[in-house]
Design an enzyme around this catalytic site. Sequence first.
Site, mmCIF file in Angstrom:
data_model
loop_
_atom_site.group_PDB
_atom_site.id
_atom_site.type_symbol
_atom_site.label_atom_id
_atom_site.label_comp_id
_atom_site.label_asym_id
_atom_site.label_seq_id
_atom_site.Cartn_x
_atom_site.Cartn_y
_atom_site.Cartn_z
ATOM 1 N N ASP A 136 -7.970 5.224 -3.229
ATOM 2 C CA ASP A 136 -6.963 4.373 -2.802
ATOM 3 C C ASP A 136 -6.569 3.387 -4.261
ATOM 4 O O ASP A 136 -7.083 2.582 -4.799
ATOM 5 C CB ASP A 136 -7.612 3.033 -1.541
ATOM 6 C CG ASP A 136 -6.802 2.054 -1.161
ATOM 7 O OD1 ASP A 136 -5.488 1.806 -1.087
ATOM 8 O OD2 ASP A 136 -7.189 1.495 -0.054
ATOM 9 N N CYS A 170 0.989 -1.355 0.260
ATOM 10 C CA CYS A 170 -0.024 0.290 0.245
ATOM 11 C C CYS A 170 1.289 1.257 0.251
ATOM 12 O O CYS A 170 0.805 2.392 -0.765
ATOM 13 C CB CYS A 170 -1.076 -0.180 1.194
ATOM 14 S SG CYS A 170 -0.166 -0.133 3.152
ATOM 15 N N HIS A 214 -2.730 0.114 6.749
ATOM 16 C CA HIS A 214 -2.196 0.950 5.704
ATOM 17 C C HIS A 214 -2.341 1.894 5.195
ATOM 18 O O HIS A 214 -2.155 3.172 6.133
ATOM 19 C CB HIS A 214 -3.883 0.100 5.454
ATOM 20 C CG HIS A 214 -4.448 0.612 3.601
ATOM 21 N ND1 HIS A 214 -4.066 -0.430 2.772
ATOM 22 C CD2 HIS A 214 -5.798 1.155 2.652
ATOM 23 C CE1 HIS A 214 -4.292 -0.824 1.508
ATOM 24 N NE2 HIS A 214 -5.779 0.698 2.123
#
Lengths: 653, 321
Positions: A474, A414, A458
């Site tokens: 995202d 991420c 994250h």
Amino acid sequence: MMRAQPRGTDGALLSSLPWTLAALVVSLVPHVPYLAFWITGAFVSCAAWRYTIEKQRRMLPSRWIRGGLALVCFLGVLATYSSISGVGPGSALLAIMASLKLLETRKRRDQFVLLFISIFLVMSSLLREQYLWSLPYLVVSTLIIMTAWLRMSASEGESAKQSFNTGGRLLLYAAPLAIAMWIFFPRLATPFWSVPIDTSRGMTGLSDTMSPGDISSLSQSNEVAFRVRFDGELPQPKDRYWRGLVMTSFNGRTWQASEPRIAAPAREQLEFIGQAYSYEVTLEPTQQQWVIAMDMPMEWSLERTFMGPHQQLSRVTPIEQRVAYRLVSYPSYRVQAELPRLFRRFYTEVPENSNPRTLALARELRAAAESDLDYIDAVLAMFRNEDYYYTLQPPALGSNSVDAFLFDTRRGFCEHYASAFSVLMRNAGIPSRIVAGYQGGEINPLGGHLIVRQSDAHAWTEVWLPDYGWRRVDPTAAVAPERIDYGTRDAALDGVGVSWGFSAPSQLLQDLTMAWDMLNMKWNDWILGYSPDKQKSFMEWLGMDEPSRRKMLLTFVIAVIALILLISGFMMLRYRPPNKDRLAVLYNRFVKKTGVDRRIGETEQAFAARAARESQLPAEAIESVTIAYLNARYGPGVPGSEETLRQAILKIA
Amino acid sequence: MQRGSTVEQIPSSMGAQRDAIERARRTLGTIILGKDEQISLALSCLLARGHLLIEDLPGLGKTMLAQSLARTLGLTYRRIQFTSDLLPADIIGVSVFRQDRGEFEFQPGPVFSQLILADEVNRATPKAQSALLEAMEEYQVSVDGETRALPKPFFVVATQNPGDQIGTFPLPESQLDRFLMRVAIGYPNEASERELIAGADRRAMIDEIEAITGPETLLELQRSAARQTVSEPLIDYVQALVRFTRESAEIETGLSPRGAQALVAAARSRSFIENHSGVFPDDIQAIFASVAGHRLKPAGSTQFRSPSELCQHVLDSVAIP
């Protein structure tokens, strides 16, 4: 003139010394992970040395040796911790001095000192952490220390088991008192003592900076970061984004938080839409100031906590102890629809001459796109369609980390995607920032709450678009949608399990983990989370009007007196004259087994006759025990008579 | 009437001693029916070198018990009927001037026997009573400035009728203390009574009793009984009992140290008779009422009607350690 004390040992402590050593070991155990290695080593060698001295009846080391050792150890602690105050150095000093005290333990009085130290060590371990297992640990260690204590004053014939039982009984007597004290003694909002906690250990989970290129392997920590209990239904998995901190400035390699120079009050910029979720978060200590909240919080109950200009919640003081707080969040919101030019510049800053290939790519893609939205879609489509992979073991990146990631390695998690995406946005003049937090979480079917672990950490991106305000994008979802839908555990474990020949963790293991988690949750809720507020509402539930400290103290005193009366009444009812000898103890055990109460003044023979009628035991067995007991206790003391009684009683069992 | 044993085999082994006791008990049991407990108590009393006071109504077999004891144990036996005109000399004996020799000669009184039945002891004047009681205490008598030892063993079995009030001189507490035990015989149960009515003449039966022991054997048995083990916990128990009698609101005067000694001595014999390995609390309880009953002075406000009820109250209140 001073008389030298005799240094020789005569083995008199041989029976109680092992217990004292055991008490010390038990009290040191929770400290060991925090203690410097040499201190544990010093303790073990001192203990072994002292035991050998006693065993072989040698001489204790002379005063000069002891003094020298004490000085060396003191300086050693000072050198290792560069301080002698605080929990870490304090317990280290206590541990080392207890070890050295062993070397001059000659009398019972010295042993008392050692046991006091071990009690103090046990208590000081609570200053660090109070887990669920701390309670069984406390009970066991106190029991061992009590036994050690009783061993010192035990009479010749008393067995270790008897001392252990006595210790246990004393603890049992004390337990109701402790519970009453815990319930009624007025809680303080702040703890009695404030101890500097070790911060050197470093933080697990989120850090306040992010440099994707540095990390080549992300360790998967299963530690719980926080737990959430929702009042109503749970939000969709795709909405479970937990905001932690917001990072706005990028130096070409590292993202970090920084304050914009001017900012409008954060809450005025917010506009909430749609469904609200209210919930309670129990956050494990982070040693950081930011406060976890679901995207986007509207209300929170934590004191001295404010929303910063990036919609980041922070508390004035770091979170050093577990906290629980309530929040209301809206997954749909609009924030900062107007962004002044000055801020646009702040959020589009990238260092010059860094990541040139990324800049070129951004210009090329932006030119091809009709609008900013199209551009965002194009970048996401690139991540999705080209050879980009989600992995927790990415290769290390060079100085232009974004270039290296986007064009060479193409593997990352991420942070890599969020960072690259953000830089691509900034290069195209779109304001963007990175939010670090947690995503997802696991539902505990037993407790109904959500567990969010460190492995759920994250990072994602927020971009600002005119009229829309800050929008969450995202990029990881584009690469590995299952990361968002199922969480990291499954995303990362899926391939691994097959290649290593494992199946998914068995259901039983999963159930056990969940049960343990629920216990922990309850422990946090009811024991550690027993705050002044909870105490107050509990008192109200008990029927106390307007609970005040005074009333609680009064209730506490009354409860203690009532308890003492109750216990002494109970003991009076059960009072039997003390049984001085083992034979009587054995016989009373037999009486208990028959299930028939022996009357006051009832002779053994009369009791045997009655027990033969009233109990289930065979009459011959009762008779043989009675005869054996009478012969052993009142007879001329024939050797082996006690053994005969023991055997007779054993036959019954 | 005087009966003596001729040749006596003294049993030395424990087994033989036990055998002798068992036989004595059985023999006594054939004469005095259904009164095993009283027989056992009487034997315990004698084995503990104590004197026995039997207190009961006439016709319940007081004299018979004393007589058969004497016969069974092979002791010389005299009976003194106490009356209001009994003089000390009637008990102890007198010096008579023998003209043929020109000197005084002592004519021993009935007290010079191994077992004396002092019947209706409370009918005599205190003067006569004290002559006997002195002999009981000292095991010797002084006549005309000369001290004469009494035979060994020497037992007094006194009887007293509690119903008689007029013309009696009840023994004061200090003198009651001289008796190790006071027992009541009580009515026989129905079956025993039936047998008594239908059965042979008891007196004839007594005459037919063959002596099982003799004086020497009895002394040996007494020594053995005195050797019975008394353990620490048992002493604790006796002390607890004694303490309770002194502290209880029901009792005005509790047991004296001598009373405590008496308890242990009697319990030793009882334990010996019962063939226990040592003195058990059960032995203490068995003899407690007869040893302590006449030594305790109940408080005026007591709710217990008889000494035995009071003693049972003591036993039921003190835990066995």
